[in-house]
Scaffold this motif. Structure first.
Motif, PDB file in Angstrom:
ATOM      1  N   SER A 108      23.062  25.449  34.316  1.00  0.00           N
ATOM      2  CA  SER A 108      23.189  25.234  32.882  1.00  0.00           C
ATOM      3  C   SER A 108      23.598  23.790  32.590  1.00  0.00           C
ATOM      4  O   SER A 108      24.613  23.304  33.102  1.00  0.00           O
ATOM      5  N   VAL A 109      22.821  23.112  31.764  1.00  0.00           N
ATOM      6  CA  VAL A 109      23.122  21.725  31.406  1.00  0.00           C
ATOM      7  C   VAL A 109      24.465  21.642  30.692  1.00  0.00           C
ATOM      8  O   VAL A 109      25.294  20.776  30.985  1.00  0.00           O
ATOM      9  N   LEU A 110      24.690  22.554  29.750  1.00  0.00           N
ATOM     10  CA  LEU A 110      25.920  22.521  28.954  1.00  0.00           C
ATOM     11  C   LEU A 110      27.159  22.751  29.813  1.00  0.00           C
ATOM     12  O   LEU A 110      28.110  21.959  29.764  1.00  0.00           O
ATOM     13  N   LEU A 111      27.164  23.806  30.597  1.00  0.00           N
ATOM     14  CA  LEU A 111      28.343  24.107  31.416  1.00  0.00           C
ATOM     15  C   LEU A 111      28.626  23.002  32.417  1.00  0.00           C
ATOM     16  O   LEU A 111      29.784  22.628  32.653  1.00  0.00           O
ATOM     17  N   LEU A 164      30.596  19.720  17.546  1.00  0.00           N
ATOM     18  CA  LEU A 164      30.754  18.369  16.996  1.00  0.00           C
ATOM     19  C   LEU A 164      30.080  17.327  17.883  1.00  0.00           C
ATOM     20  O   LEU A 164      29.448  16.390  17.395  1.00  0.00           O
ATOM     21  N   GLY A 165      30.218  17.506  19.191  1.00  0.00           N
ATOM     22  CA  GLY A 165      29.586  16.571  20.118  1.00  0.00           C
ATOM     23  C   GLY A 165      28.076  16.621  20.056  1.00  0.00           C
ATOM     24  O   GLY A 165      27.395  15.602  20.225  1.00  0.00           O
ATOM     25  N   SER A 166      27.533  17.807  19.769  1.00  0.00           N
ATOM     26  CA  SER A 166      26.079  17.985  19.701  1.00  0.00           C
ATOM     27  C   SER A 166      25.460  17.295  18.493  1.00  0.00           C
ATOM     28  O   SER A 166      24.235  17.131  18.427  1.00  0.00           O
ATOM     29  N   LEU A 167      26.282  16.872  17.552  1.00  0.00           N
ATOM     30  CA  LEU A 167      25.763  16.132  16.398  1.00  0.00           C
ATOM     31  C   LEU A 167      25.118  14.817  16.839  1.00  0.00           C
ATOM     32  O   LEU A 167      24.293  14.257  16.123  1.00  0.00           O
ATOM     33  N   PHE A 238      31.659  34.336  18.393  1.00  0.00           N
ATOM     34  CA  PHE A 238      30.778  33.683  17.419  1.00  0.00           C
ATOM     35  C   PHE A 238      30.690  32.179  17.661  1.00  0.00           C
ATOM     36  O   PHE A 238      29.590  31.605  17.714  1.00  0.00           O
ATOM     37  N   PHE A 239      31.837  31.524  17.826  1.00  0.00           N
ATOM     38  CA  PHE A 239      31.839  30.067  17.990  1.00  0.00           C
ATOM     39  C   PHE A 239      31.221  29.644  19.324  1.00  0.00           C
ATOM     40  O   PHE A 239      30.570  28.604  19.403  1.00  0.00           O
ATOM     41  N   ILE A 240      31.414  30.448  20.364  1.00  0.00           N
ATOM     42  CA  ILE A 240      30.790  30.138  21.651  1.00  0.00           C
ATOM     43  C   ILE A 240      29.268  30.223  21.529  1.00  0.00           C
ATOM     44  O   ILE A 240      28.542  29.319  21.973  1.00  0.00           O
ATOM     45  N   LEU A 241      28.778  31.290  20.922  1.00  0.00           N
ATOM     46  CA  LEU A 241      27.330  31.460  20.751  1.00  0.00           C
ATOM     47  C   LEU A 241      26.748  30.367  19.857  1.00  0.00           C
ATOM     48  O   LEU A 241      25.655  29.845  20.125  1.00  0.00           O
ATOM     49  N   LEU A 242      27.491  30.008  18.796  1.00  0.00           N
ATOM     50  CA  LEU A 242      27.030  28.956  17.891  1.00  0.00           C
ATOM     51  C   LEU A 242      26.957  27.612  18.622  1.00  0.00           C
ATOM     52  O   LEU A 242      25.998  26.848  18.438  1.00  0.00           O
ATOM     53  N   ALA A 243      27.958  27.338  19.454  1.00  0.00           N
ATOM     54  CA  ALA A 243      27.978  26.081  20.208  1.00  0.00           C
ATOM     55  C   ALA A 243      26.792  26.001  21.162  1.00  0.00           C
ATOM     56  O   ALA A 243      26.126  24.959  21.255  1.00  0.00           O
ATOM     57  N   VAL A 244      26.518  27.094  21.857  1.00  0.00           N
ATOM     58  CA  VAL A 244      25.389  27.129  22.801  1.00  0.00           C
ATOM     59  C   VAL A 244      24.070  26.958  22.053  1.00  0.00           C
ATOM     60  O   VAL A 244      23.183  26.204  22.488  1.00  0.00           O
ATOM     61  N   LEU A 245      23.945  27.629  20.916  1.00  0.00           N
ATOM     62  CA  LEU A 245      22.719  27.559  20.114  1.00  0.00           C
ATOM     63  C   LEU A 245      22.461  26.140  19.623  1.00  0.00           C
ATOM     64  O   LEU A 245      21.342  25.611  19.750  1.00  0.00           O
ATOM     65  N   ILE A 246      23.481  25.503  19.051  1.00  0.00           N
ATOM     66  CA  ILE A 246      23.320  24.144  18.510  1.00  0.00           C
ATOM     67  C   ILE A 246      23.042  23.143  19.628  1.00  0.00           C
ATOM     68  O   ILE A 246      22.182  22.269  19.492  1.00  0.00           O
ATOM     69  N   PHE A 247      23.759  23.278  20.747  1.00  0.00           N
ATOM     70  CA  PHE A 247      23.535  22.358  21.862  1.00  0.00           C
ATOM     71  C   PHE A 247      22.107  22.486  22.399  1.00  0.00           C
ATOM     72  O   PHE A 247      21.425  21.472  22.609  1.00  0.00           O
ATOM     73  N   ASN A 248      21.662  23.709  22.624  1.00  0.00           N
ATOM     74  CA  ASN A 248      20.315  23.920  23.170  1.00  0.00           C
ATOM     75  C   ASN A 248      19.229  23.451  22.201  1.00  0.00           C
ATOM     76  O   ASN A 248      18.191  22.919  22.622  1.00  0.00           O
TER      77      ASN A 248
END
Length: 264
Positions: A108-111, A164-167, A238-248
């Motif tokens: 996983s790129v994010l992890l 925030l970082g994914s912005l 919710f926030f974990i899933l949202l973070a993964v979704l926005i990053f991907n």
């Protein structure tokens, strides 16, 4: 599927383990960073000692409850920065093309991107947080709930940092927004929520979810409420899933800088 997830978590665990071993190469520096962070947190409590010498209740919190609030704020900070400190530098990683090194890996790129560094001083925050549990009044239930909410709160902080970082995928100079948002999560988390009213308090349970990371957990520890407990669990998910979704989603827009870098 389960084997892939297991391998990913094993890889992330090894990233953190090696990062910790790297920090411990200089044990004197490692221990001193932890000690001075504990000392720094303890010194910040002096203001509350003075305030509570004048008043017994502030924002609906007793002195011991404020100490517990500081404990959960410190421990969630310690968990998030201690094991996932790279998440708080994600915008810099993206802007400078440092994400390239993770794109060629089968994991996983994010992890991988958020578990590359360990922050030694953050372990001082974790120790300080646990100490506040004993100051508040030790019991098995209190300790177990505190540890559980340290994990959920820490994960919320990491998720917000990733969002925030994914912005950086979508705009320039997003590091200013990222740093400001992460700092707000920390600063508001050390004050009783009773002193905030109206719109500000609503924001602390939505856009700046300090209430979900710190305030509700304190309420559950002081007086257990299954509804509030489940709200924290659902909010964390919710926030974990949202973070993964926005990053991907942002990753699809990522353009390599062709920067050659290596990871040691």
């Amino acid at each position: 599927m389960l084997m892939a997830v297991k391998n990913q978590f094993k890889c992330s665990f090894l990233e953190i383990k090696y990062g910790l071993m790297k920090e411990m190469l200089n044990r004197a520096s490692f221990i001193s960073n932890i000690f001075f962070m504990i000392l720094n947190n303890a010194s910040m409590l002096i203001q509350w000692v003075v305030l509570y010498s004048l008043k017994d209740n502030i924002g609906g919190y007793t002195f011991k409850e404020v100490m517990l609030l500081w404990g959960i704020a410190a421990s969630t900070y310690g968990l998030s920065r201690g094991f996932f400190s790279s998440a708080f530098k994600l915008s810099d990683t993206i802007n400078k093309g440092k994400l390239d090194a993770f794109l060629v890996q089968p994991k996983s790129v994010l992890l991988n991107a958020i578990t590359t560094h360990v922050e030694a001083s953050a372990f001082g925050d974790l120790i300080f947080g646990i100490a506040m549990v004993f100051f508040y009044g030790f019991s098995i239930q209190t300790l177990l709930l505190f540890v559980f909410f340290t994990i959920t709160g820490g994960l919320i902080l990491v998720a917000i940092a990733v969002i925030l970082g994914s912005l950086a995928f979508f705009m320039n100079n997003s590091d200013i927004i990222s740093d400001s948002g992460n700092n707000l999560m920390v600063h508001f988390g050390t004050y009783p929520d009773g002193i905030f009213k109206g719109v500000v308090k609503a924001l602390l349970f939505t856009l700046v979810p300090v209430g979900l990371a710190n305030y509700l957990p304190i309420q559950v520890i002081v007086s257990f409420d299954i509804v509030k407990f489940l709200i924290v669990v659902e909010a964390t998910t919710f926030f974990i899933l949202l973070a993964v979704l926005i990053f991907n989603f942002g990753l699809k827009k990522y353009s390599s800088t062709n920067l050659m870098s290596s990871r040691i």
